[in-house]
Design an enzyme around this catalytic site. Structure first.
Site, PDB file in Angstrom:
ATOM      1  N   ASN A 214       0.715  -1.261  -0.062  1.00 25.39           N
ATOM      2  CA  ASN A 214      -0.167  -0.293  -0.256  1.00 25.39           C
ATOM      3  C   ASN A 214       0.694   1.206  -0.434  1.00 25.39           C
ATOM      4  OD1 ASN A 214      -1.427   2.367   1.318  1.00 25.39           O
ATOM      5  ND2 ASN A 214      -3.682   0.645   1.411  1.00 25.39           N
TER       6      ASN A 214
ATOM      7  N   HIS B 123       1.313   6.490   1.334  1.00 28.45           N
ATOM      8  CA  HIS B 123       1.605   7.212   2.464  1.00 28.45           C
ATOM      9  C   HIS B 123       3.102   8.065   1.657  1.00 28.45           C
ATOM     10  CE1 HIS B 123      -1.026   6.583   6.145  1.00 28.45           C
ATOM     11  NE2 HIS B 123      -0.282   5.264   6.174  1.00 28.45           N
TER      12      HIS B 123
ATOM     13  N   HIS C  75      -5.532   3.375  -1.699  1.00 29.21           N
ATOM     14  CA  HIS C  75      -7.233   3.856  -1.414  1.00 29.21           C
ATOM     15  C   HIS C  75      -7.896   5.488  -1.753  1.00 29.21           C
ATOM     16  CE1 HIS C  75      -8.969   3.959   2.522  1.00 29.21           C
ATOM     17  NE2 HIS C  75     -10.598   4.394   1.577  1.00 29.21           N
TER      18      HIS C  75
ATOM     19  N   ARG D  88      -9.900   8.504  -1.035  1.00 31.13           N
ATOM     20  CA  ARG D  88     -10.941   8.526  -0.061  1.00 31.13           C
ATOM     21  C   ARG D  88     -11.710   9.557  -0.666  1.00 31.13           C
ATOM     22  NH1 ARG D  88      -8.590   6.634   5.261  1.00 31.13           N
ATOM     23  NH2 ARG D  88     -10.875   7.600   6.118  1.00 31.13           N
TER      24      ARG D  88
ATOM     25  N   ARG E 293      -7.621  13.025   1.009  1.00 36.91           N
ATOM     26  CA  ARG E 293      -6.255  12.861   1.835  1.00 36.91           C
ATOM     27  C   ARG E 293      -4.639  12.505   1.516  1.00 36.91           C
ATOM     28  NH1 ARG E 293      -7.586   9.986   7.693  1.00 36.91           N
ATOM     29  NH2 ARG E 293      -9.187  10.751   6.522  1.00 36.91           N
TER      30      ARG E 293
ATOM     31  N   GLU F  11      -8.809   0.188  -3.259  1.00 36.30           N
ATOM     32  CA  GLU F  11      -9.498   0.317  -2.323  1.00 36.30           C
ATOM     33  C   GLU F  11     -10.691   1.650  -2.147  1.00 36.30           C
ATOM     34  OE1 GLU F  11      -7.004   1.099   1.974  1.00 36.30           O
ATOM     35  OE2 GLU F  11      -6.122  -1.566   1.705  1.00 36.30           O
TER      36      GLU F  11
ATOM     37  N   THR G  71      -8.481   3.387   8.197  1.00 36.83           N
ATOM     38  CA  THR G  71      -9.854   2.379   8.722  1.00 36.83           C
ATOM     39  C   THR G  71      -9.461   2.067   9.768  1.00 36.83           C
ATOM     40  OG1 THR G  71      -9.077   2.107   6.041  1.00 36.83           O
ATOM     41  CG2 THR G  71     -10.586   1.102   7.049  1.00 36.83           C
TER      42      THR G  71
ATOM     43  N   GLU H  12     -10.658  -9.506   3.168  1.00 39.26           N
ATOM     44  CA  GLU H  12      -9.888  -9.191   3.762  1.00 39.26           C
ATOM     45  C   GLU H  12      -9.882  -8.693   5.300  1.00 39.26           C
ATOM     46  OE1 GLU H  12      -6.568  -5.987   1.551  1.00 39.26           O
ATOM     47  OE2 GLU H  12      -6.115  -5.291   3.633  1.00 39.26           O
TER      48      GLU H  12
ATOM     49  N   HIS I  17      -3.225  -5.122   7.874  1.00 37.75           N
ATOM     50  CA  HIS I  17      -4.115  -3.526   9.366  1.00 37.75           C
ATOM     51  C   HIS I  17      -2.819  -3.821   9.722  1.00 37.75           C
ATOM     52  CE1 HIS I  17      -5.147   0.335  10.410  1.00 37.75           C
ATOM     53  NE2 HIS I  17      -5.952   0.517   9.243  1.00 37.75           N
TER      54      HIS I  17
HETATM   55  N1  PXP Z   1      -6.094  -3.213   4.045  1.00 37.71           N
HETATM   56  C1  PXP Z   1      -7.148  -2.310   4.226  1.00 37.71           C
HETATM   57  C2  PXP Z   1      -7.706  -2.628   4.075  1.00 37.71           C
HETATM   58  C3  PXP Z   1      -6.410  -0.442   4.956  1.00 37.71           C
HETATM   59  O1  PXP Z   1      -7.934  -0.039   4.740  1.00 37.71           O
HETATM   60  C4  PXP Z   1      -4.913  -0.969   5.186  1.00 37.71           C
HETATM   61  C5  PXP Z   1      -4.559   0.738   5.861  1.00 37.71           C
HETATM   62  O2  PXP Z   1      -4.676   1.873   4.060  1.00 37.71           O
HETATM   63  C6  PXP Z   1      -4.267  -1.314   5.407  1.00 37.71           C
HETATM   64  C7  PXP Z   1      -4.684  -2.640   4.081  1.00 37.71           C
HETATM   65  C8  PXP Z   1      -2.803  -2.068   5.123  1.00 37.71           C
HETATM   66  O3  PXP Z   1      -2.756  -1.084   6.639  1.00 37.71           O
HETATM   67  P1  PXP Z   1      -0.880  -0.280   7.378  1.00 37.71           P
HETATM   68  O4  PXP Z   1      -1.284   0.976   6.716  1.00 37.71           O
HETATM   69  O5  PXP Z   1      -1.107  -0.652   8.845  1.00 37.71           O
HETATM   70  O6  PXP Z   1       0.064  -1.487   6.626  1.00 37.71           O
END
Ligand code: PXP
Length: 259
Positions: free
Chosen positions: A21, A24, A57, A59, A63, A84, A115, A165, A210
């Protein structure tokens, strides 16, 4: 978008895949309102280092990831995009235009930092069934981000989802606060959820994510039946010190350590 392979054939080795992901990277760019660092460049570097897919993602409040990122990344990925998004009418139109390999439906609250919980699938079966059908009609595979809870798993199956997931946030949080007993209980909950999903619908793909880090990922990666892990924050944090490619390599080896 180029699609390299079908999801089921991709991890014949049974080792879970790594979806990175990169939200960031966009967070850092948006903090300054400039054009760098580029999420596209990050996505391509992650792929080069061995990521099996890229998650972004989009959003509602934009953001971090912007609409233009979604289109640019979809155009150039050679693995698979996992988009996402919240199950809104606006996002449905965007997804049907972009046609990512995966859409992962997540709950979204404007004030949350990330999330926070899984989707309440059982509370919106009619809406989600219709929504999922519309995505599948254009060839998108749909995953639902849910808590490791049998009611939600059964509801996801009823809605026709291709994958779930499982939310690993509670497991990760317990580890961060040093609560070993709660962490063990949360791990068990995830293991039981995987077993339930396999029993209820053997063909359902089971992802998880997550809060996963190099320190806590191995126990999750070792659960038989987990298809892919989606990891963002901790991997991008590692990248600050070791570089993005190395961070991907290190996360993959933490996942597969005992093999
Ligand atoms: N899976 C989902 C559905 C998420 O919303 C997120 C965070 O955007 C992640 C995985 C990844 O989480 P993390 O950034 O804490 O690794």
């Amino acid at each position: 978008m180029t699609i390299s392979s079908s999801p089921l054939s991709a991890n014949a080795s049974k080792k879970p895949l790594l979806g990175v992901n990169i939200d960031h990277v966009a967070t850092l760019r948006q903090a300054r309102g400039v054009s760098y660092p580029s999420p596209l460049e990050a996505a391509l570097l992650c792929e080069k280092a061995g990521a099996d897919g890229i998650t972004i993602h989009l959003r509602e409040d934009r953001r971090h990831i912007q609409d233009s990122d979604v289109y640019e990344i979809a155009e150039q990925l050679t693995t698979r995009m996992n988009l996402e998004m919240a199950a809104t009418t606006e996002m449905l139109a965007i997804a049907c235009k972009v046609e990512p390999f995966w859409v992962c439906l997540v709950p979204e609250k404007r004030a949350e930092l990330t999330t926070e919980g899984g989707l309440d699938v059982s509370g919106q079966i009619t809406w989600l069934t219709d929504y999922i059908k519309k995505l599948q009609a254009v060839g998108i595979q749909v995953s639902l981000f849910i808590d490791p809870d049998e009611t939600q798993i059964a509801a996801a199956i009823d809605c026709g989802a291709d994958a779930i997931e499982l939310h690993t946030g509670a497991y990760a949080e317990a580890g961060l606060t040093g609560n070993v007993e709660i962490q063990a209980a949360e791990l068990k909950r995830i293991q039981q959820a995987v077993a339930s999903a396999q029993r209820l619908r053997p063909k359902l793909l089971i992802n998880a994510g997550h809060g996963l880090t190099r320190d806590n990922v191995n126990a999750i990666a070792q659960i038989d039946g987990i298809y892919e892990l989606n990891i963002g924050h901790a991997l991008i944090a590692d990248a600050i010190f070791v570089g993005l490619e190395q961070a991907v390599i290190m996360m993959k080896s933490a996942m597969h350590e005992r093999d």
